[in-house]
Motif scaffolding. Structure first.
Motif, PDB file in Angstrom:
ATOM      1  N   MET A  48      25.423   6.729 -13.417  1.00  8.56           N
ATOM      2  CA  MET A  48      24.671   6.651 -14.674  1.00  8.56           C
ATOM      3  C   MET A  48      24.465   5.194 -15.031  1.00  8.56           C
ATOM      4  N   SER A  49      23.470   4.924 -15.857  1.00  3.38           N
ATOM      5  CA  SER A  49      23.144   3.551 -16.202  1.00  3.38           C
ATOM      6  C   SER A  49      24.125   3.003 -17.231  1.00  3.38           C
ATOM      7  N   SER A  50      24.231   1.678 -17.269  1.00  2.00           N
ATOM      8  CA  SER A  50      25.092   1.027 -18.260  1.00  2.00           C
ATOM      9  C   SER A  50      24.620   1.334 -19.671  1.00  2.00           C
ATOM     10  N   MET A  51      23.293   1.503 -19.849  1.00  3.40           N
ATOM     11  CA  MET A  51      22.758   1.804 -21.174  1.00  3.40           C
ATOM     12  C   MET A  51      23.287   3.144 -21.682  1.00  3.40           C
ATOM     13  N   GLN A  52      23.371   4.122 -20.797  1.00 11.01           N
ATOM     14  CA  GLN A  52      23.929   5.417 -21.193  1.00 11.01           C
ATOM     15  C   GLN A  52      25.408   5.289 -21.515  1.00 11.01           C
ATOM     16  N   LEU A  53      26.116   4.562 -20.659  1.00  9.33           N
ATOM     17  CA  LEU A  53      27.560   4.419 -20.803  1.00  9.33           C
ATOM     18  C   LEU A  53      27.924   3.709 -22.105  1.00  9.33           C
TER      19      LEU A  53
ATOM     20  N   ARG B 175      15.438  11.839 -16.172  1.00 10.51           N
ATOM     21  CA  ARG B 175      15.555  12.978 -17.076  1.00 10.51           C
ATOM     22  C   ARG B 175      15.940  12.552 -18.490  1.00 10.51           C
ATOM     23  N   ASP B 176      16.363  11.301 -18.655  1.00 12.69           N
ATOM     24  CA  ASP B 176      16.781  10.781 -19.948  1.00 12.69           C
ATOM     25  C   ASP B 176      15.552  10.318 -20.726  1.00 12.69           C
TER      26      ASP B 176
ATOM     27  N   SER C 259      11.054   1.774 -19.613  1.00 17.28           N
ATOM     28  CA  SER C 259      10.095   1.500 -18.530  1.00 17.28           C
ATOM     29  C   SER C 259       8.875   0.722 -19.018  1.00 17.28           C
ATOM     30  N   LYS C 260       8.751   0.562 -20.322  1.00 19.55           N
ATOM     31  CA  LYS C 260       7.552  -0.072 -20.890  1.00 19.55           C
ATOM     32  C   LYS C 260       7.339  -1.479 -20.362  1.00 19.55           C
ATOM     33  N   GLU C 261       8.404  -2.267 -20.300  1.00 16.37           N
ATOM     34  CA  GLU C 261       8.285  -3.658 -19.863  1.00 16.37           C
ATOM     35  C   GLU C 261       7.760  -3.750 -18.424  1.00 16.37           C
ATOM     36  N   LEU C 262       8.263  -2.887 -17.543  1.00 19.43           N
ATOM     37  CA  LEU C 262       7.800  -2.894 -16.156  1.00 19.43           C
ATOM     38  C   LEU C 262       6.353  -2.427 -16.062  1.00 19.43           C
ATOM     39  N   ARG C 263       5.986  -1.454 -16.869  1.00 19.30           N
ATOM     40  CA  ARG C 263       4.604  -0.962 -16.850  1.00 19.30           C
ATOM     41  C   ARG C 263       3.636  -2.034 -17.319  1.00 19.30           C
ATOM     42  N   GLU C 264       4.091  -2.894 -18.222  1.00 18.46           N
ATOM     43  CA  GLU C 264       3.240  -3.996 -18.693  1.00 18.46           C
ATOM     44  C   GLU C 264       3.207  -5.145 -17.686  1.00 18.46           C
ATOM     45  N   THR C 265       4.335  -5.365 -17.004  1.00 24.32           N
ATOM     46  CA  THR C 265       4.413  -6.441 -16.013  1.00 24.32           C
ATOM     47  C   THR C 265       3.641  -6.100 -14.748  1.00 24.32           C
ATOM     48  N   TYR C 266       3.655  -4.828 -14.369  1.00 22.40           N
ATOM     49  CA  TYR C 266       2.970  -4.364 -13.145  1.00 22.40           C
ATOM     50  C   TYR C 266       1.973  -3.263 -13.502  1.00 22.40           C
ATOM     51  N   PRO C 267       0.917  -3.608 -14.246  1.00 24.06           N
ATOM     52  CA  PRO C 267      -0.044  -2.589 -14.692  1.00 24.06           C
ATOM     53  C   PRO C 267      -0.696  -1.862 -13.513  1.00 24.06           C
TER      54      PRO C 267
ATOM     55  N   GLY D 128       0.793  -1.224   0.000  1.00 25.95           N
ATOM     56  CA  GLY D 128       0.000   0.000   0.000  1.00 25.95           C
ATOM     57  C   GLY D 128       0.824   1.273   0.000  1.00 25.95           C
ATOM     58  N   GLY D 129       2.134   1.145   0.054  1.00 30.95           N
ATOM     59  CA  GLY D 129       2.992   2.326   0.098  1.00 30.95           C
ATOM     60  C   GLY D 129       3.213   2.965  -1.266  1.00 30.95           C
ATOM     61  N   ILE D 130       3.689   4.197  -1.226  1.00 33.22           N
ATOM     62  CA  ILE D 130       4.018   4.949  -2.439  1.00 33.22           C
ATOM     63  C   ILE D 130       5.502   5.261  -2.403  1.00 33.22           C
ATOM     64  N   TYR D 131       6.211   4.830  -3.457  1.00 35.02           N
ATOM     65  CA  TYR D 131       7.669   4.975  -3.477  1.00 35.02           C
ATOM     66  C   TYR D 131       8.124   5.665  -4.765  1.00 35.02           C
ATOM     67  N   VAL D 132       9.233   6.384  -4.655  1.00 35.04           N
ATOM     68  CA  VAL D 132       9.791   7.087  -5.805  1.00 35.04           C
ATOM     69  C   VAL D 132      11.194   6.567  -6.085  1.00 35.04           C
ATOM     70  N   ASP D 133      11.384   6.086  -7.308  1.00 35.79           N
ATOM     71  CA  ASP D 133      12.721   5.763  -7.802  1.00 35.79           C
ATOM     72  C   ASP D 133      13.134   6.979  -8.626  1.00 35.79           C
ATOM     73  N   GLY D 134      13.951   7.836  -8.038  1.00 38.37           N
ATOM     74  CA  GLY D 134      14.270   9.118  -8.671  1.00 38.37           C
ATOM     75  C   GLY D 134      15.248   9.032  -9.814  1.00 38.37           C
ATOM     76  N   THR D 135      15.843   7.851 -10.007  1.00 38.71           N
ATOM     77  CA  THR D 135      16.810   7.645 -11.088  1.00 38.71           C
ATOM     78  C   THR D 135      16.504   6.302 -11.737  1.00 38.71           C
ATOM     79  N   PHE D 136      15.473   6.239 -12.540  1.00 35.45           N
ATOM     80  CA  PHE D 136      14.970   4.963 -13.070  1.00 35.45           C
ATOM     81  C   PHE D 136      16.040   4.177 -13.824  1.00 35.45           C
ATOM     82  N   GLY D 137      16.753   4.830 -14.732  1.00 34.80           N
ATOM     83  CA  GLY D 137      17.831   4.168 -15.469  1.00 34.80           C
ATOM     84  C   GLY D 137      17.370   2.914 -16.172  1.00 34.80           C
TER      85      GLY D 137
END
Length: 329
Positions: free
Chosen positions: A114-119, A64-65, A72-80, A34-43
């Motif tokens: 920074m994320s490996s994808m950016q690097l 910001r990227d 994030s699409k895959e997670l949004r589909e996995t956890y609608p 029931g909690g609300i959490y923020v991942d401020g650097t999704f990466g």
């Protein structure tokens, strides 16, 4: 750069993004149903995924990227219905969340690397091991690293490298950069890496000579220190009582900002002599309790599996239950 160097080869072929101090972060954040959490650097979404797995909660993922939104699409589909992606800077945490209709948060996490994808995206220009334009802009807007390197006066360039990279040979590097750009402007990552490598030797533990220079430029180009300071203030405003803040930093300048903020907000900044007068509002209200008295660092096994983790430092704090209306943020 020597492509046959094992350290270079490992850095180039490693493509999977491994969230740093993941178990320790989850233990510190303590996600609850029931909690609300923020991942401020999704990466790459590693922290968001772990939070969603650990409790039946909701996550707001900020990055910001622009490329992170697609990731994030895959997670949004996995956890609608349980994860919402927000394009923006974590420094704008308060405004972003209030615009999303969220006024209180039970936990916030930030991974300041920074994320490996950016690097590993050559065209983004973050890596000194890959040929690409000297860019480093997370949002793909504003002055690039190329513009900074080719225009900043030598003294300012030296100060930038020392302040944000901890580079001891900053003056020598700045001088070499200015000399090189007088003949031809810098255009690529490898041009800069080669120039720095002519001044700095590879360390005994295999760290590339250009590591600190590229780190300093990235932090400066993206105004990361100021964004961090704004995020910390936003966390103080948005966290609910007993809400947790978990921050992973990779550079001493970032870690010192976090450490100073938490010590000040938890009342651990020493007061002057009792004989010395001071203003009553000199010290902040005690709004946080530090959870880990000592900074948390990765175990040897994690560093071996993920060399990126070697400089990671995790600090965790909890928003206090405020007893006085005057203390409320």
């Amino acid at each position: 750069m020597n492509p046959s160097d094992p350290a270079t080869t490992a850095a180039i072929v490693k493509t999977e993004h491994s969230p740093v101090l993941l178990d320790e972060m989850i233990a510190g954040l303590c996600p609850k149903d029931g909690g609300i959490y923020v991942d401020g650097t999704f990466g790459g979404g590693g922290y968001s995924r772990a939070i969603l797995k650990s409790a039946n909660c909701k996550v707001w993922a900020i990055d910001r990227d622009p490329e992170a939104q697609q990731r994030s699409k895959e997670l949004r589909e996995t956890y609608p219905g349980r994860i919402t992606f927000v394009l923006g800077r974590f420094g704008d945490l308060t405004n972003l969340m209030r615009k999303s209709g969220v006024n209180r948060i039970d936990g916030i996490t930030l991974d300041l690397g920074m994320s490996s994808m950016q690097l590993e995206a050559d065209e983004r220009g973050f890596s000194f091991l890959r040929a690409g334009p000297l860019d480093m802009r997370m949002e793909k807007t504003g002055p690039s690293a190329r513009e900074i390197v080719n225009s900043l006066p030598e003294e300012e360039l030296s100060q930038l490298l020392f302040q944000y990279g901890g580079e001891k040979k900053s003056r020598h590097i700045a001088k070499a950069i200015v000399m090189a750009r007088s003949k031809a402007p810098f255009q690529t990552t490898l041009q800069l890496a080669d120039t720095v490598s002519g001044i700095v030797r590879r360390s005994k533990n295999g760290i590339h000579p250009a590591t600190r220079t590229f780190q300093a430029l990235r932090i400066f180009v993206n105004d990361e220190i100021n964004e961090l300071k704004k995020a910390l203030n936003g966390a103080e405003v948005m966290l609910s009582e007993k809400g947790r803040l978990a921050i992973v930093s990779f550079h001493s300048a970032e870690d010192q900002v976090v450490k100073k903020f938490l010590r000040e907000k938890s009342g651990l900044i020493p007061r002057p002599s009792r004989h010395q007068p001071f203003a009553k509002d000199t010290y902040s209200a005690k709004t946080f309790k530090i959870i880990n008295k000592r900074v948390i660092t990765p175990k040897k096994e994690e560093i071996f599996a993920n060399p990126r983790a070697r400089s990671a430092r995790l600090r965790i704090a909890e928003k206090k239950v405020l007893t006085s209306a005057k203390q409320k943020v």
